[in-house]
Design an enzyme around this catalytic site. Structure first.
Site, mmCIF file in Angstrom:
data_model
loop_
_atom_site.group_PDB
_atom_site.id
_atom_site.type_symbol
_atom_site.label_atom_id
_atom_site.label_comp_id
_atom_site.label_asym_id
_atom_site.label_seq_id
_atom_site.Cartn_x
_atom_site.Cartn_y
_atom_site.Cartn_z
ATOM 1 N N TRP A 193 -0.524 6.261 -2.676
ATOM 2 C CA TRP A 193 -0.800 7.375 -3.585
ATOM 3 C C TRP A 193 -0.927 8.713 -2.870
ATOM 4 C CZ3 TRP A 193 -5.081 9.420 -1.528
ATOM 5 C CH2 TRP A 193 -5.881 8.564 -0.773
ATOM 6 N N ASN A 194 -1.103 8.725 -1.551
ATOM 7 C CA ASN A 194 -1.484 10.002 -0.918
ATOM 8 C C ASN A 194 -0.330 10.996 -0.808
ATOM 9 O OD1 ASN A 194 -0.293 8.555 1.117
ATOM 10 N ND2 ASN A 194 -1.761 9.136 2.688
ATOM 11 N N LYS A 207 7.978 -0.286 -6.028
ATOM 12 C CA LYS A 207 6.691 -0.451 -6.713
ATOM 13 C C LYS A 207 5.800 0.701 -6.270
ATOM 14 C CE LYS A 207 2.734 -1.876 -5.820
ATOM 15 N NZ LYS A 207 1.982 -0.864 -6.577
ATOM 16 N N PRO A 208 5.585 1.680 -7.159
ATOM 17 C CA PRO A 208 4.717 2.799 -6.768
ATOM 18 C C PRO A 208 3.249 2.384 -6.872
ATOM 19 C CG PRO A 208 5.495 3.131 -9.012
ATOM 20 C CD PRO A 208 6.094 1.830 -8.529
ATOM 21 N N GLY A 268 1.340 2.068 3.642
ATOM 22 C CA GLY A 268 0.003 1.828 3.102
ATOM 23 C C GLY A 268 -0.924 1.377 4.212
ATOM 24 N N SER A 269 -1.934 0.609 3.852
ATOM 25 C CA SER A 269 -2.945 0.238 4.836
ATOM 26 C C SER A 269 -2.416 -0.846 5.790
ATOM 27 C CB SER A 269 -4.189 -0.284 4.121
ATOM 28 O OG SER A 269 -3.853 -1.408 3.354
ATOM 29 N N GLU A 302 4.898 1.429 7.624
ATOM 30 C CA GLU A 302 4.246 2.705 7.977
ATOM 31 C C GLU A 302 2.792 2.538 7.587
ATOM 32 O OE1 GLU A 302 5.508 5.303 9.456
ATOM 33 O OE2 GLU A 302 7.661 4.973 9.322
ATOM 34 N N LEU A 303 1.924 2.332 8.583
ATOM 35 C CA LEU A 303 0.564 1.871 8.264
ATOM 36 C C LEU A 303 -0.500 2.906 8.631
ATOM 37 C CD1 LEU A 303 1.156 -1.806 9.444
ATOM 38 C CD2 LEU A 303 1.548 -0.805 7.196
ATOM 39 N N CYS A 333 -2.220 9.762 6.571
ATOM 40 C CA CYS A 333 -2.242 8.822 7.696
ATOM 41 C C CYS A 333 -2.207 9.555 9.032
ATOM 42 C CB CYS A 333 -1.060 7.873 7.586
ATOM 43 S SG CYS A 333 0.474 8.759 7.381
ATOM 44 N N GLU A 366 -10.330 4.664 10.289
ATOM 45 C CA GLU A 366 -9.726 5.769 9.538
ATOM 46 C C GLU A 366 -10.718 6.204 8.446
ATOM 47 O OE1 GLU A 366 -6.256 4.414 7.367
ATOM 48 O OE2 GLU A 366 -5.118 6.150 8.047
ATOM 49 N N GLU A 380 10.869 6.646 9.860
ATOM 50 C CA GLU A 380 11.406 7.267 8.653
ATOM 51 C C GLU A 380 11.768 8.707 8.967
ATOM 52 O OE1 GLU A 380 8.391 6.330 5.634
ATOM 53 O OE2 GLU A 380 9.670 4.646 5.055
HETATM 54 P P1 NAP Z 1 -2.945 0.149 0.255
HETATM 55 O O1 NAP Z 1 -4.152 -0.306 -0.441
HETATM 56 O O2 NAP Z 1 -2.381 -0.689 1.336
HETATM 57 O O3 NAP Z 1 -1.848 0.388 -0.902
HETATM 58 C C1 NAP Z 1 -0.555 0.826 -0.628
HETATM 59 C C2 NAP Z 1 0.403 0.190 -1.604
HETATM 60 O O4 NAP Z 1 0.348 -1.225 -1.473
HETATM 61 C C3 NAP Z 1 0.090 0.481 -3.067
HETATM 62 O O5 NAP Z 1 1.296 0.616 -3.792
HETATM 63 C C4 NAP Z 1 -0.648 -0.772 -3.496
HETATM 64 O O6 NAP Z 1 -0.542 -1.042 -4.877
HETATM 65 C C5 NAP Z 1 0.102 -1.810 -2.723
HETATM 66 N N1 NAP Z 1 -0.646 -3.048 -2.506
HETATM 67 C C6 NAP Z 1 -1.964 -3.207 -2.256
HETATM 68 N N2 NAP Z 1 -2.251 -4.529 -2.104
HETATM 69 C C7 NAP Z 1 -1.078 -5.210 -2.279
HETATM 70 C C8 NAP Z 1 -0.713 -6.585 -2.244
HETATM 71 N N3 NAP Z 1 -1.608 -7.557 -2.003
HETATM 72 N N4 NAP Z 1 0.573 -6.906 -2.473
HETATM 73 C C9 NAP Z 1 1.493 -5.944 -2.713
HETATM 74 N N5 NAP Z 1 1.213 -4.628 -2.753
HETATM 75 C C10 NAP Z 1 -0.059 -4.263 -2.524
HETATM 76 O O7 NAP Z 1 -3.112 1.575 0.896
HETATM 77 P P2 NAP Z 1 -3.795 2.865 0.269
HETATM 78 O O8 NAP Z 1 -5.231 2.814 0.531
HETATM 79 O O9 NAP Z 1 -3.356 3.064 -1.130
HETATM 80 O O10 NAP Z 1 -3.072 3.995 1.139
HETATM 81 C C11 NAP Z 1 -3.689 4.575 2.223
HETATM 82 C C12 NAP Z 1 -3.215 3.933 3.516
HETATM 83 O O11 NAP Z 1 -1.839 4.206 3.706
HETATM 84 C C13 NAP Z 1 -3.915 4.517 4.721
HETATM 85 O O12 NAP Z 1 -4.257 3.523 5.639
HETATM 86 C C14 NAP Z 1 -2.865 5.444 5.314
HETATM 87 O O13 NAP Z 1 -3.037 5.704 6.674
HETATM 88 C C15 NAP Z 1 -1.614 4.699 5.018
HETATM 89 N N6 NAP Z 1 -0.453 5.597 5.032
HETATM 90 C C16 NAP Z 1 0.424 5.481 6.063
HETATM 91 C C17 NAP Z 1 1.523 6.334 6.142
HETATM 92 C C18 NAP Z 1 2.496 6.231 7.272
HETATM 93 O O14 NAP Z 1 3.578 6.800 7.170
HETATM 94 N N7 NAP Z 1 2.182 5.535 8.358
HETATM 95 C C19 NAP Z 1 1.720 7.299 5.146
HETATM 96 C C20 NAP Z 1 0.793 7.386 4.108
HETATM 97 C C21 NAP Z 1 -0.286 6.508 4.067
HETATM 98 P P3 NAP Z 1 -1.703 -0.600 -5.901
HETATM 99 O O15 NAP Z 1 -1.852 0.853 -5.774
HETATM 100 O O16 NAP Z 1 -1.142 -0.955 -7.219
HETATM 101 O O17 NAP Z 1 -2.929 -1.345 -5.495
#
Ligand code: NAP
Length: 478
Positions: free
Chosen positions: A148-149, A172-173, A226-227, A249-250, A283, A380, A457
């Protein structure tokens, strides 16, 4: 403001049997209800992408580039609406949201250009009767899960190179910010993306949809932002089930180092830009700020004075620099990390508490007296909180900076060109920025080392992630 709120599969806007609510994080009002789709619809989207793949892959790179270029022009032509959508569902201030929209659109422009440069090689032969070449071909159906960020840019960073390479994609957004994704589908349709080439499956059942995307034998490539915890799980599922190509990308834990020979005003400006972008929820945000003993107090004072002036409020209000955090879990996490640091001896020289602008606002905070053991140094934070840690010399600074399983972004401030080279080489990070707090754009390879991810990316590397290399032997020459 007009926006789409149905899912988009196989070129059709789909309502779904049930829907979930999308909230404005600035005031918790419901903005829209979008379809809560499940595994069955995810499979339909994969089947649509699979059916669309041969014809899209068979187009020339120039033909695909024309569609991507049109997508880019449409995004730029609609930048005000996209920025307002990003601000409304994601919370970031409007000016920043506009920056994200332009940044996001730029990936469509860049990969429209790069589509034409998917070169193979001619390898000098080892045998007179043979000729060796490699060619590049699209991987196939791709699946992407985004956070979402950056409701827009995290999508175009994956979809644009995938489509440029000749792949089709199922996205899947995140449940918090699906509307920007649907706006991208709407603009993609207008740009001429054929049905099935770009599909958006909205859901509140991430794991059910994610399982299909990770395990389907029709999906050849999975890209996740994501995470780290979720990325590890999904990456393992992709490899364990069908040995997909995977990009991850974590999370990060970015250090920002201020050496005594730095220009402190430049360092303060860079630290604010890096730490407080999107209220600390990126991130690559500096997570912890390491400052050399000799300038620690002077830097802390200048920095805290500047941070105290940051304007907090709803992103659509004039001059706001710090918006809300994404949800109540985020506020709870930031509050507890600060409370722990204070209990362990840190001092909040500014901030240190929630902000009166609303339930999800946190006051921009500077903590001094932070130690390496504290959670604000090790994890983080993802909020507007800057912990300041002391170091005595370059070796100690580099040791603290590298003492983490993460390796996404690192920053440092110095006027010494020898130190600039030396420290850039010593930091174990995928991206290092010297004397600047923000650098990201479409032409650079964005990505992390260690547990911050796999793959890149943007840049020329970004297209490579969606291409397979095929070696061809022309044998039996007379
Ligand atoms: P997240 O909880 O891992 O969620 C990211 C995505 O994964 C969302 O679309 C979420 O869906 C989905 N998701 C969660 N659990 C899942 C599962 N069990 N199976 C399939 N999909 C699943 O991360 P967040 O807290 O939203 O995002 C913040 C994190 O992203 C931070 O750690 C940040 O550092 C990282 N990030 C990294 C980068 C990079 O380029 N390295 C860029 C931006 C953000 P739902 O929303 O529907 O739960």
């Amino acid at each position: 403001m007009q926006f789409r709120s149905d899912a988009y599969i196989d070129g059709q806007w789909r309502q779904g049997a049930s829907r979930f609510k999308v909230y404005n994080p600035a005031n918790q009002e419901v903005i829209a209800e979008v379809p809560d789709l499940g595994a069955a619809e995810a499979e339909q989207a994969v089947a649509a992408a699979h059916a669309a793949f041969p014809a899209w892959a068979a187009k020339t790179a120039k033909e695909r580039a024309q569609v991507l270029r049109a997508w880019y022009e449409l995004m730029m032509g609609d930048i005000d609406r996209l920025a307002r959508l990003i601000c409304m569902e994601g919370g970031k201030p409007l000016a920043e949201a506009r920056g994200e929209a332009a940044y996001g659109a730029a990936f469509a422009e860049w990969f429209a250009e790069e589509a034409k440069r998917a070169y193979g090689r001619v390898i000098p032969t080892t045998t007179a009767t043979r000729r060796y070449v490699t060619i590049k071909q699209p991987v196939g159906v791709c699946a992407a899960i985004t956070p979402w960020n950056f409701p827009m840019a995290m999508i175009t960073r994956k979809a644009a190179p995938a489509l440029a390479a000749g792949c089709t994609i199922v996205l899947k957004p995140p449940h918090q910010t699906p509307l920007t994704a649907l706006a991208l589908a709407e603009l993609g349709e207008k740009a001429g993306l054929p049905r099935g080439a770009f599909n958006v499956v909205t859901t509140e059942h991430a794991s059910a949809v994610g399982k299909v995307l990770c395990e389907s034998p029709l999906v050849r490539k999975f890209s996740f932002t994501g995470s780290t915890a979720v990325g590890k799980k999904l990456g393992a599922m992709c490899v364990g089930s069908t040995v997909k190509k995977v990009s991850l990308e974590l999370g990060g834990n970015a250090p920002l180092l201020v050496f005594a020979d730095a220009d402190l005003d430049v360092a303060v400006k860079g630290a604010i830009a890096s730490k407080f972008r999107n209220a600390g929820q990126t991130c690559v945000c500096a997570n912890r700020i390491l400052v050399e003993d000799a300038v620690y107090d002077a830097f802390a004072k200048k920095f805290a004075d500047a941070v105290a002036k940051l304007k907090v409020g709803a992103g659509d209000q004039d001059g706001v620099e710090i918006g809300p955090l994404i949800d109540d879990k985020a506020i709870d996490k930031v509050s507890s990390m600060v409370a722990e640091a204070l209990a362990d001896g840190a001092t909040a020289v500014t901030g240190g508490k929630k902000h009166g602008a609303g339930a999800q606002f946190y006051t921009p905070t500077v903590l001094t007296g932070v130690t390496r053991q504290m959670r604000v140094n090790r994890e983080e934070i993802f909020g507007p909180v800057a912990p300041l840690i002391r170091f005595k010399d370059e070796d100690e600074a580099v040791a603290i900076a590298n003492d983490t399983p993460f390796g996404l972004a690192g920053y440092f401030f110095t006027k010494d060109v020898n130190r600039a080279w030396r420290v850039a080489e010593r930091l174990e990070y995928g991206m290092v920025s010297i004397n600047e707090g923000v650098y990201s754009n479409e032409v650079i390879p964005f990505g992390g080392w260690k547990e911050s991810g796999l793959g890149r990316e943007g840049g020329v590397e970004g297209l490579e992630e969606y291409l397979e290399t095929k070696f061809v032997n022309f044998g039996g020459f007379a």
